[in-house]
Design a protein around this motif. Structure first.
Motif, short mmCIF file in Angstrom:
data_model
loop_
_atom_site.label_atom_id
_atom_site.label_comp_id
_atom_site.label_asym_id
_atom_site.label_seq_id
_atom_site.Cartn_x
_atom_site.Cartn_y
_atom_site.Cartn_z
N ILE A 8 0.89 -1.26 0.07
CA ILE A 8 0.03 -0.10 0.03
C ILE A 8 0.68 1.13 -0.05
N SER A 9 0.71 2.20 -1.17
CA SER A 9 1.53 3.18 -1.13
C SER A 9 1.07 4.55 -0.48
N LEU A 10 1.46 4.93 0.67
CA LEU A 10 0.99 6.29 1.03
C LEU A 10 2.29 7.13 1.06
N GLY A 11 2.96 6.82 -0.01
CA GLY A 11 4.28 7.66 -0.20
C GLY A 11 4.02 8.91 -1.35
N ILE A 12 4.12 8.63 -2.64
CA ILE A 12 3.91 9.87 -3.66
C ILE A 12 2.67 10.32 -3.49
N GLY A 13 2.70 11.83 -3.69
CA GLY A 13 1.43 12.51 -3.56
C GLY A 13 0.32 12.17 -4.60
N ASP A 14 0.02 11.14 -4.94
CA ASP A 14 -0.81 11.01 -6.26
C ASP A 14 -1.87 10.62 -5.45
N VAL A 15 -3.11 11.15 -6.31
CA VAL A 15 -4.50 11.01 -5.63
C VAL A 15 -5.11 9.83 -6.50
N THR A 16 -6.15 9.20 -5.76
CA THR A 16 -6.53 7.73 -6.15
C THR A 16 -8.11 7.85 -6.38
N GLN A 17 -8.95 8.88 -6.24
CA GLN A 17 -10.27 8.67 -6.46
C GLN A 17 -10.64 9.41 -7.95
N PRO A 18 -11.62 8.76 -8.64
CA PRO A 18 -11.78 9.22 -10.08
C PRO A 18 -12.23 10.71 -10.08
N LEU A 19 -12.22 11.16 -11.22
CA LEU A 19 -12.65 12.49 -11.43
C LEU A 19 -13.98 12.52 -11.40
N ALA A 40 -0.41 24.97 -4.09
CA ALA A 40 -1.12 23.82 -4.77
C ALA A 40 -1.91 22.97 -3.78
N TYR A 41 -1.82 23.35 -2.63
CA TYR A 41 -2.68 22.57 -1.56
C TYR A 41 -3.70 23.20 -0.97
N GLU A 42 -3.88 24.72 -1.32
CA GLU A 42 -4.91 25.46 -0.52
C GLU A 42 -6.34 25.08 -0.58
N ALA A 43 -6.67 24.16 -1.27
CA ALA A 43 -8.14 23.54 -1.37
C ALA A 43 -8.16 22.85 0.17
N TYR A 44 -7.07 22.38 0.91
CA TYR A 44 -7.22 21.23 1.93
C TYR A 44 -7.07 22.02 3.25
N ILE A 45 -7.23 23.47 2.96
CA ILE A 45 -7.28 24.38 4.36
C ILE A 45 -8.62 24.22 4.99
N GLN A 46 -8.56 23.92 6.24
CA GLN A 46 -10.02 23.73 6.92
C GLN A 46 -10.19 24.61 7.86
N HIS A 64 -0.88 27.88 -8.68
CA HIS A 64 -2.12 26.96 -8.40
C HIS A 64 -2.12 25.61 -9.31
N SER A 65 -2.79 24.58 -8.62
CA SER A 65 -2.88 23.27 -9.45
C SER A 65 -4.17 22.86 -9.28
N TYR A 66 -4.80 21.87 -10.05
CA TYR A 66 -5.94 21.42 -9.94
C TYR A 66 -5.62 19.91 -9.85
N SER A 67 -4.35 19.48 -9.53
CA SER A 67 -3.80 18.17 -9.53
C SER A 67 -4.58 17.55 -8.33
N LYS A 68 -4.52 18.37 -7.18
CA LYS A 68 -4.53 17.76 -5.78
C LYS A 68 -6.27 18.43 -5.24
N THR A 69 -6.55 19.49 -6.07
CA THR A 69 -7.75 19.85 -5.83
C THR A 69 -9.05 19.04 -6.53
N ALA A 70 -8.84 18.67 -7.38
CA ALA A 70 -9.84 17.96 -8.13
C ALA A 70 -9.40 16.69 -8.95
N GLY A 71 -8.08 16.30 -8.59
CA GLY A 71 -7.73 15.07 -9.16
C GLY A 71 -7.24 14.81 -10.58
N PHE A 72 -6.77 16.11 -10.76
CA PHE A 72 -6.30 16.43 -12.16
C PHE A 72 -4.64 15.88 -12.45
#
Lengths: 410, 410
Positions: free
Chosen positions: A37-48, A217-223, A245-253
């Motif tokens: 199980i990889s919790l290493g590289i910061g790649d998302v797993t959920q579909p668009l 790039a990670y601003e969408a995660y601010i709570q 800014h990036s949509y990579s982590k915001t929207a799985g791009f």
């Protein structure tokens, strides 16, 4: 005779995530059937999300007709997306930007790597340590970083350690620096800067005529609602900061490739004879020369994130990942680990047990629990003694990983 | 104090195609209702072919599911596409390349702009003149081009004029150069190099340890079976040439963004102390640091071009454009114009009538016939006195444009 750019030869041959992949592959080859199980590289797993999928289908259908077909788009991106960005990411925070201050890109990695082209080769660059490797490596390739010492530090880079002593918040440089890379919420430590702390940096930059390259790039995660999402929430930042800014982590791009960069028109850098040159037209010139715009499909996909359904769906996925993060934080604390971040960021920064180090703990975890993390030293010398976990796994995998770690520790 | 990269300030503020767009907009604003036909910028007009559309829908559906979702791909591109390239673009021509010599990109503009990062800042660059502006501008931005003189020539660039005197075929440099940009079929002149002529260049490069940056973006338009599609058809080229391909013109991907670059493992450049350094791992390092791969969707779209249906459909569109080209060539000749190219390339290079010049003829044609061409001088000093027409219009528009020109001339 063609001569090579010898600055490249100063770079280590390895790239952090390639090294990790290699080690994981060796493990897999020698442990047939083991499920890693990889919790290493910061790649998302959920579909668009459905709104994005719908937009992609629609844009594809347009491209199938003569009327709907789109060829070269503007190098700076389509106005439909630039307008959506202004209206949704900035206006609600009281930030008024012009449309030609927004440059659509194919993800933040390209622009954070390329932005250094705008500044003189001998400017002094300051980075927080640990840090996303691209900031330094892109400077090293042009010779701006100097030589890499045996301690892992580049001679012309000013390092600002972020560690337990300063609560992972960097201190202002003790000597003048010209360019500062800041990434908040931070990769890899998961820490955030309050408005007051960010203001210190803007004031430093204004006073020293420095430029801040701010990676959001990670601003969408601010709570926490008091944490700034954009450096332009701070007065004066338009004069001294470029924001990514990036949509990579915001929207799985991560596989779709789209993001954007803000280069305010008020921002200038100096010539040797003291003239102030606005960087906005220079970045525009750079992009028009070396970039031909982001895929029309990716831009339509990004536009869909700003629809009411898109916003709701994207928020659901972020909440899903942050639920993972919460669980990891609580469980790691419960196990007695010293952990940072994870509250306003998808990253958890864990101190490895005494008498271990980043790579050793990485291997112990891989061989003991079949779980992959990222060795902190890969992000710089101050990352030694830490590892990074990401919240981007699936719920099931994250829970399974935590369970395995618990068993392994016993 | 942040200092600007002053090399940027040596660049003219304008970019050819932006200048053209401005002039066309002024015309439109003052001539309401006039319908302008553009045969200027080299953008395609025909929709994506059905095989590509199908692949895009399929890839979109994959991205909607957890199992099918693809996040970060390899920076070098997916193997499914790299393998299709080897099998279809090279093997049939007897060229055996390894998969890790293929780097998928987001179009040839990025890579032809970025490739110069691999060589020393003071290497001497040779270009054919006229030339695609990106080659020079990307070198100018790092200072390699020197200063721009009043004659439009950069002080450190070696120009190889292509004009009526040499039948638009460049001659070997008279002094040693380190790096040579060649683009064949040529943009903007539409000329091609025979195997014998291309061999001269490879031999020159081998003898002088120079490197050739070979832009093959238009190879799909070659009609004459004896004209090489790839520089690697010439023996020894792997030791001295990097080759750029694009799907923009091959398959109408100007809005989709995908292409590829070949960096052979045998290719080296020298260090100052005489060591030979292979450029393949350096380019790999560059891409891994500053690029995060091309959109998964675009790569699946490109893969579809290599299916039997994809090949047939793409060929139909190319034939369609070449039919335009044929008609333009014949009509222009019939009108008494002196024209080049258009037989193995989608570009026609026309000598403007005496007592006119590139920009003047451009304006006369715009105001007289409401047709847009590209002023040749925008491609370099030797382009003065010429304009470029492209075959990428629709059949109807191309015929209408020719009819208008005929009327205007009367």
């Amino acid at each position: 005779m063609a001569l090579v750019n010898e600055h490249f030869l100063k770079l280590p041959n390895n790239y952090l995530f390639a090294d990790i992949a290699k080690k994981v592959n060796i493990f897999k080859a020698t442990h047939k059937g083991a499920e890693v199980i990889s919790l290493g590289i910061g790649d998302v797993t959920q579909p668009l999300c459905p709104a994005v999928i719908e937009a992609l289908h629609k844009a594809t259908d347009e491209m199938a007709t003569r009327q709907g077909f789109r060829g070269y788009g503007p190098e700076q991106g389509y106005d439909f997306l630039r307008e959506a960005i202004l209206k949704n990411d900035f206006l609600p925070r009281g930030i008024h930007l012009d449309i030609d201050e927004v440059f659509i890109n194919d993800g933040a990695k390209s622009d954070t790597g390329n932005i250094q082209e705008l500044i003189r080769w001998d400017n002094t660059v300051a980075v927080t340590d640990p840090i996303y490797p691209v900031y330094i490596d892109s400077n090293a390739m042009i010779g701006r970083a100097g030589m890499k010492g045996e301690d892992g530090r580049w001679s012309n880079i000013y390092y600002m350690p972020c560690n337990a002593e300063n609560d992972f918040v960097p201190e202002l440089p003790e000597r003048r620096v010209d360019v500062i890379y800041l990434c908040y919420p931070n990769n890899p430590t998961g820490t955030v800067l309050t408005k007051g702390e960010l203001r210190k940096w803007v004031n430093y930059a204004l006073k020293n005529e420095a430029i801040i390259f701010f990676d959001a790039a990670y601003e969408a995660y601010i709570q926490n609602p008091s944490i700034p999402h954009s450096i332009y929430e701070i007065k004066g930042a338009r004069k001294c900061a470029i924001e990514f800014h990036s949509y990579s982590k915001t929207a799985g791009f991560t596989g779709v490739r789209c993001g954007y960069t803000i280069v305010p028109k008020e921002l200038t850098a100096a010539t040797l004879d003291g003239r102030r040159i606005p960087l906005n037209p220079l970045w525009n010139r750079r992009q028009c020369t070396k970039f031909n715009g982001t895929s029309y499909l990716s831009q339509r996909a990004a536009e869909a994130i700003y629809t009411p359904e898109g916003k709701r769906q994207v928020r659901q996925t972020i909440d899903y990942y942050m639920e993972n993060s919460k669980k990891m934080l609580a469980t790691f604390k419960d196990m007695g680990f010293d952990v940072q971040g994870g509250e306003n960021a998808p990253y958890i920064w864990m101190r490895v047990p005494e008498r271990s180090d980043s790579w050793r703990f990485f291997e112990e975890l891989l061989y003991g629990a079949h779980v992959v993390c990222t060795p902190g030293v890969g992000f710089g010398p101050s990352g030694e003694g830490y590892v990074r976990f990401t919240a981007f796994g699936s719920k099931e995998q994250t829970e399974e990983a935590l369970e395995r770690i618990r068993k392994w520790l016993k």
